[in-house]
Scaffold this motif. Sequence first.
Motif, PDB file in Angstrom:
ATOM      1  N   UNK A   1      47.908  58.698  39.288  1.00  0.00           N
ATOM      2  CA  UNK A   1      47.072  58.632  40.496  1.00  0.00           C
ATOM      3  C   UNK A   1      45.603  58.503  40.102  1.00  0.00           C
ATOM      4  N   UNK A   2      45.178  59.272  39.116  1.00  0.00           N
ATOM      5  CA  UNK A   2      43.789  59.215  38.677  1.00  0.00           C
ATOM      6  C   UNK A   2      43.437  57.826  38.153  1.00  0.00           C
ATOM      7  N   UNK A   3      44.328  57.247  37.366  1.00  0.00           N
ATOM      8  CA  UNK A   3      44.053  55.917  36.820  1.00  0.00           C
ATOM      9  C   UNK A   3      44.104  54.842  37.894  1.00  0.00           C
ATOM     10  N   UNK A   4      45.230  54.775  38.604  1.00  0.00           N
ATOM     11  CA  UNK A   4      45.439  53.686  39.555  1.00  0.00           C
ATOM     12  C   UNK A   4      44.644  53.856  40.842  1.00  0.00           C
ATOM     13  N   UNK A   5      44.364  55.090  41.224  1.00  0.00           N
ATOM     14  CA  UNK A   5      43.666  55.323  42.477  1.00  0.00           C
ATOM     15  C   UNK A   5      42.165  55.464  42.349  1.00  0.00           C
ATOM     16  N   UNK A   6      41.688  55.851  41.154  1.00  0.00           N
ATOM     17  CA  UNK A   6      40.252  56.094  41.002  1.00  0.00           C
ATOM     18  C   UNK A   6      39.640  55.233  39.901  1.00  0.00           C
ATOM     19  N   UNK A   7      40.155  55.350  38.680  1.00  0.00           N
ATOM     20  CA  UNK A   7      39.508  54.688  37.543  1.00  0.00           C
ATOM     21  C   UNK A   7      39.535  53.164  37.657  1.00  0.00           C
ATOM     22  N   UNK A   8      40.690  52.574  37.875  1.00  0.00           N
ATOM     23  CA  UNK A   8      40.782  51.114  37.933  1.00  0.00           C
ATOM     24  C   UNK A   8      39.965  50.521  39.082  1.00  0.00           C
ATOM     25  N   UNK A   9      40.073  51.032  40.318  1.00  0.00           N
ATOM     26  CA  UNK A   9      39.238  50.468  41.382  1.00  0.00           C
ATOM     27  C   UNK A   9      37.745  50.667  41.141  1.00  0.00           C
ATOM     28  N   UNK A  10      37.364  51.809  40.583  1.00  0.00           N
ATOM     29  CA  UNK A  10      35.959  52.059  40.299  1.00  0.00           C
ATOM     30  C   UNK A  10      35.408  51.061  39.281  1.00  0.00           C
ATOM     31  N   UNK A  11      36.177  50.802  38.239  1.00  0.00           N
ATOM     32  CA  UNK A  11      35.748  49.825  37.228  1.00  0.00           C
ATOM     33  C   UNK A  11      35.585  48.449  37.861  1.00  0.00           C
ATOM     34  N   UNK A  12      36.521  48.042  38.699  1.00  0.00           N
ATOM     35  CA  UNK A  12      36.438  46.725  39.326  1.00  0.00           C
ATOM     36  C   UNK A  12      35.244  46.616  40.264  1.00  0.00           C
ATOM     37  N   UNK A  13      35.017  47.630  41.087  1.00  0.00           N
ATOM     38  CA  UNK A  13      33.910  47.592  42.042  1.00  0.00           C
ATOM     39  C   UNK A  13      32.562  47.599  41.317  1.00  0.00           C
ATOM     40  N   UNK A  14      32.411  48.463  40.334  1.00  0.00           N
ATOM     41  CA  UNK A  14      31.139  48.508  39.598  1.00  0.00           C
ATOM     42  C   UNK A  14      30.908  47.196  38.867  1.00  0.00           C
ATOM     43  N   UNK A  15      31.959  46.645  38.284  1.00  0.00           N
ATOM     44  CA  UNK A  15      31.822  45.355  37.619  1.00  0.00           C
ATOM     45  C   UNK A  15      31.394  44.254  38.568  1.00  0.00           C
ATOM     46  N   UNK A  16      31.905  44.279  39.782  1.00  0.00           N
ATOM     47  CA  UNK A  16      31.524  43.275  40.776  1.00  0.00           C
ATOM     48  C   UNK A  16      30.087  43.457  41.251  1.00  0.00           C
ATOM     49  N   UNK A  17      29.669  44.696  41.425  1.00  0.00           N
ATOM     50  CA  UNK A  17      28.367  44.965  42.022  1.00  0.00           C
ATOM     51  C   UNK A  17      27.191  44.872  41.050  1.00  0.00           C
ATOM     52  N   UNK A  18      27.402  45.226  39.807  1.00  0.00           N
ATOM     53  CA  UNK A  18      26.262  45.411  38.921  1.00  0.00           C
ATOM     54  C   UNK A  18      25.823  44.185  38.127  1.00  0.00           C
ATOM     55  N   UNK A  19      26.710  43.337  37.760  1.00  0.00           N
ATOM     56  CA  UNK A  19      26.318  42.269  36.845  1.00  0.00           C
ATOM     57  C   UNK A  19      26.774  40.908  37.322  1.00  0.00           C
ATOM     58  N   UNK A  20      26.173  39.914  36.664  1.00  0.00           N
ATOM     59  CA  UNK A  20      26.555  38.539  36.968  1.00  0.00           C
ATOM     60  C   UNK A  20      27.970  38.268  36.486  1.00  0.00           C
ATOM     61  N   UNK A  21      28.512  37.212  36.982  1.00  0.00           N
ATOM     62  CA  UNK A  21      29.909  36.876  36.694  1.00  0.00           C
ATOM     63  C   UNK A  21      30.203  36.795  35.197  1.00  0.00           C
ATOM     64  N   UNK A  22      29.321  36.231  34.417  1.00  0.00           N
ATOM     65  CA  UNK A  22      29.593  36.048  32.992  1.00  0.00           C
ATOM     66  C   UNK A  22      29.578  37.365  32.225  1.00  0.00           C
ATOM     67  N   UNK A  23      28.994  38.414  32.803  1.00  0.00           N
ATOM     68  CA  UNK A  23      28.864  39.675  32.077  1.00  0.00           C
ATOM     69  C   UNK A  23      29.796  40.768  32.597  1.00  0.00           C
ATOM     70  N   UNK A  24      30.593  40.465  33.563  1.00  0.00           N
ATOM     71  CA  UNK A  24      31.470  41.483  34.142  1.00  0.00           C
ATOM     72  C   UNK A  24      32.489  42.000  33.138  1.00  0.00           C
ATOM     73  N   UNK A  25      33.014  41.129  32.309  1.00  0.00           N
ATOM     74  CA  UNK A  25      34.030  41.542  31.345  1.00  0.00           C
ATOM     75  C   UNK A  25      33.505  42.586  30.374  1.00  0.00           C
ATOM     76  N   UNK A  26      32.282  42.398  29.908  1.00  0.00           N
ATOM     77  CA  UNK A  26      31.690  43.358  28.982  1.00  0.00           C
ATOM     78  C   UNK A  26      31.519  44.704  29.672  1.00  0.00           C
ATOM     79  N   UNK A  27      31.001  44.691  30.887  1.00  0.00           N
ATOM     80  CA  UNK A  27      30.785  45.944  31.604  1.00  0.00           C
ATOM     81  C   UNK A  27      32.111  46.620  31.941  1.00  0.00           C
ATOM     82  N   UNK A  28      33.075  45.862  32.380  1.00  0.00           N
ATOM     83  CA  UNK A  28      34.375  46.452  32.701  1.00  0.00           C
ATOM     84  C   UNK A  28      35.012  47.059  31.454  1.00  0.00           C
ATOM     85  N   UNK A  29      34.919  46.360  30.339  1.00  0.00           N
ATOM     86  CA  UNK A  29      35.460  46.905  29.092  1.00  0.00           C
ATOM     87  C   UNK A  29      34.782  48.209  28.715  1.00  0.00           C
ATOM     88  N   UNK A  30      33.457  48.249  28.833  1.00  0.00           N
ATOM     89  CA  UNK A  30      32.723  49.474  28.517  1.00  0.00           C
ATOM     90  C   UNK A  30      33.101  50.594  29.469  1.00  0.00           C
TER      91      UNK A  30
END
Length: 136
Positions: free
Chosen positions: A41-70
């Motif tokens: 629940x913690x992974x699928x309900x909180x961690x994964x969606x949070x990573x995706x949303x922050x990746x979408x909001x914070x950086x340009x398309x070309x840099x999302x992978x680096x931020x999501x990985x971090x």
Amino acid sequence: MSVLRYGLGGLGLVLIGVGAWRVAAQPDPVDVLVWLAGAAVLHDGILAPLVLVVGLLLVRRSERGVLRGALVVAGSLTLVALPLLVRPGEPPNPSALPLPYGRNLVIVLGVVATVAAAGILVRRWRVRRQRGAEDD
């Protein structure tokens, strides 16, 4: 390819069986199952969606992978260290916390952030250099 796929599927089923057998052999398997359900629940309900949303909001398309990985690495490190850090009292095993985990977690998260920032800066530098070469 299908032989490899079936072989890996069979190996996965064997490992699931070993895991189920080990859980059933525990004195109180319900605690283990509750922990596993909480982790899912913690992974699928909180961690994964949070990573995706922050990746979408914070950086340009070309840099999302680096931020999501971090973020995945930082979140995983935090989830591994957090139970030992927030547990009240002394650990049952004195070797469980031989070092200052709080300080070390902050240091490792700083390294993750630094490597991610360096990756983003290198990527931006390469794009600018490539654009400059195209303009010539």
